[in-house]
Design a protein around this motif. Structure first.
Motif, short mmCIF file in Angstrom:
data_model
loop_
_atom_site.label_atom_id
_atom_site.label_comp_id
_atom_site.label_asym_id
_atom_site.label_seq_id
_atom_site.Cartn_x
_atom_site.Cartn_y
_atom_site.Cartn_z
N ALA A 122 -9.51 0.23 -8.76
CA ALA A 122 -9.62 1.05 -7.56
C ALA A 122 -8.30 1.08 -6.81
N ALA A 123 -7.63 -0.08 -6.72
CA ALA A 123 -6.34 -0.13 -6.04
C ALA A 123 -5.30 0.72 -6.77
N TRP A 124 -5.33 0.67 -8.11
CA TRP A 124 -4.40 1.49 -8.88
C TRP A 124 -4.68 2.97 -8.69
N GLU A 125 -5.93 3.36 -8.67
CA GLU A 125 -6.28 4.77 -8.48
C GLU A 125 -5.74 5.29 -7.15
N ASN A 126 -5.85 4.45 -6.09
CA ASN A 126 -5.32 4.86 -4.78
C ASN A 126 -3.79 4.96 -4.82
N ALA A 127 -3.17 3.97 -5.45
CA ALA A 127 -1.70 3.98 -5.52
C ALA A 127 -1.21 5.18 -6.34
N PHE A 128 -1.92 5.50 -7.40
CA PHE A 128 -1.52 6.64 -8.23
C PHE A 128 -1.71 7.95 -7.47
N ALA A 129 -2.80 8.04 -6.71
CA ALA A 129 -3.04 9.26 -5.94
C ALA A 129 -1.93 9.47 -4.90
#
Length: 499
Positions: A122-129
């Motif tokens: 979830a943290a990666w998805e936010n950072a990627f977004a």
């Protein structure tokens, strides 16, 4: 039909079917499995399957677990401890039941890691977004401007850097991937992986082994076995090269699938087949009474605990590329001397007419297989082991010798099967299409629509097989056939009463 001469023997039993017999193999040397023996015997006691099946599973699982940590010294230099294993057994032989208990700790570990990674993903998805949004803004601004704005956009993109990498997935095994799927596994998940399937026919009949992909697949799998970089095209992404990856393989297949694979010239010519430890144990079906079932949960718990301990140990790899950096596991002086003696023995056995002369591909790799197995057994005991000891090398040589004997036996059976196939085709042609009651070798060569029998030695071998099984009776030398005296001719047996 004319009466047969008195010299022709009477066969009251009539013609017999042509049988593709496979000689029994040696007993599996379970005592040579060292630290894996207790778990293998526990699984065999639960399933009553041939012990060679759980033994193959245990070796493959152990190889998968330890292959990322060290390469083993061989007579030809450092090599991975990765093992490629092919187990041949018919349906109902309890292949899955043997594999599951030995894979249980790995499957549990993968599930736990997947759950633990939820927050990280979830943290990666936010950072990627956020990264993608900022990149899109920079590109949009660049499109609206000229000159200095575009120069500034280029600098902003360089400052933004690469997209944040997704956390690697926990999966260590794939059942039947395409090579593109395997490369993505290495690129996005674990650098130490396994191709494991209790239905290996899915792999051999799948996309990776389709005629247009087979050569590239075999070449890539050969490279992985040797520890070489893997280079393969990924569709629109161009050619991709991966370094420092390891692959263990265990495919369980039914005999028909195995025969087709082993008969494929490409599998042999590319050196792919000789890289496998192959075994086809005798069936236990029909001889598995429940009264003989025995359990040893402690042995399986110990195996699972050791597997989990290895899986929880961080792999030695470069953080950016996740390229494995395994250390060298050397052989002790005595272990190396033992391996050299084994190599010399196998080399002598490859001379023309010697016991390994028809399996030189497998025989030439037997010493390396022994070193790999020794590395697996050593690292399974202790990931920090300083060297391979003589006792472990002795066990590994015993196991490698067994698998070489299996390769020899199965190659012999394949040769016999090919000869039987020729004889069976000749039998059908004689009974269904040949108009005369007798046949000569010359007529087989000239008239039979069987390409493999166009030479006299092959034709005579097929005729001899049919004579042995009662489908032909050899006529006395000089017998008259179609108006001529024949040195060699046979009476065709079309039904039992004709004999």
């Amino acid at each position: 039909m004319n009466a047969l001469p008195q010299e022709i023997p009477y066969r009251p039993e009539g013609p017999q079917p042509l049988v593709r017999s496979i000689a029994a193999g040696d007993d599996y040397p379970v005592q040579a499995l060292g630290p894996l023996r207790a778990a293998v015997e526990a699984v065999q006691g639960m399933t009553l399957a041939p012990v060679a099946i759980p033994a193959a599973s245990a070796l493959a699982v152990a190889s998968l677990a330890v292959q990322g940590f060290a390469d083993v010294e061989t007579l030809g230099g450092p090599r991975p401890v990765s093992l490629y294993v092919l187990t041949i057994a018919q349906s109902g032989e309890r292949k899955s039941s043997c594999d599951s208990p030995l894979m249980a700790a790995l499957r549990a570990y993968e599930r736990e890691q997947a759950l633990a990674q939820r927050e990280e993903i979830a943290a990666w998805e936010n950072a990627f977004a956020l990264w993608k949004g900022e990149r899109d803004r920079i590109l949009n601004d660049a499109k609206k401007g000229k000159g200095e704005k575009r120069v500034a956009a280029r600098a902003d993109l360089e400052a933004l850097g690469k997209a944040p990498s997704a956390p690697p997935g926990p999966e260590r095994t794939l059942p039947a991937p395409s090579m593109q799927g395997l490369i993505r596994q290495y690129r996005e998940n674990q650098p130490s992986s396994g191709l494991f399937s209790d239905e290996g026919g899915k792999f051999f009949g799948g996309f990776a082994m389709a005629s247009e992909n087979r050569l590239a697949t075999l070449a890539a799998l050969n490279d992985l076995w040797g520890g070489a970089p893997v280079r393969i095209g990924l569709g629109g992404e161009g050619v991709y090269t991966l370094y420092g990856r390891r692959l263990a393989v265990h495919l369980m297949v039914q005999p028909g699938v195995a025969r087709a694979f082993m008969a494929d010239p490409m599998a042999g010519d590319t050196g792919f087949l000789p890289r496998f430890l192959i075994c086809e144990p005798p069936s236990n079906i029909g001889n598995r009474p429940q009264s003989q079932v025995r359990r040893d949960d402690l042995a399986l718990e110990a195996f699972g605990a050791r597997l989990r301990a290895v899986l929880e140990t961080s792999l030695p790899m470069a953080p950016e590329t996740r390229e494995l950096m395994p250390r060298l596991l050397p052989l002790s002086a005595d272990a190396r001397a033992m391996l050299s003696a084994f190599a010399d023995h196998v080399e002598a056995g490859q001379a023309p007419g010697a016991e390994f002369s028809h399996v030189t591909g497998q025989a030439s790799k037997a010493a390396e297989q022994a070193a790999r197995i020794a590395g697996v057994l050593t690292l399974w005991r202790n990931l920090d082991a300083p060297e391979v000891k003589p006792a472990t090398m002795a066990d590994a040589i015993t196991l490698a010798g067994f698998y070489l004997s299996e390769a020899t036996r199965l190659a012999d059976a394949a040769t016999v099967s090919a000869e039987i196939d020729k004889a069976e085709r000749l039998r059908k042609w004689l009974l269904e299409s040949w108009a005369h009651p007798e046949i000569t070798p010359r007529e087989v060569v000239q008239s039979a629509p069987i390409r493999a029998l166009r030479e006299s030695p092959s034709a005579r071998a097929a005729l001899a097989s049919l004579e042995k099984h009662g489908w032909l009776i050899r006529l006395p030398e000089g017998a008259e056939v179609r108006g001529a005296s024949r040195k060699e001719a046979y009476q065709i047996v079309r039904a039992a009463h004709e004999v």
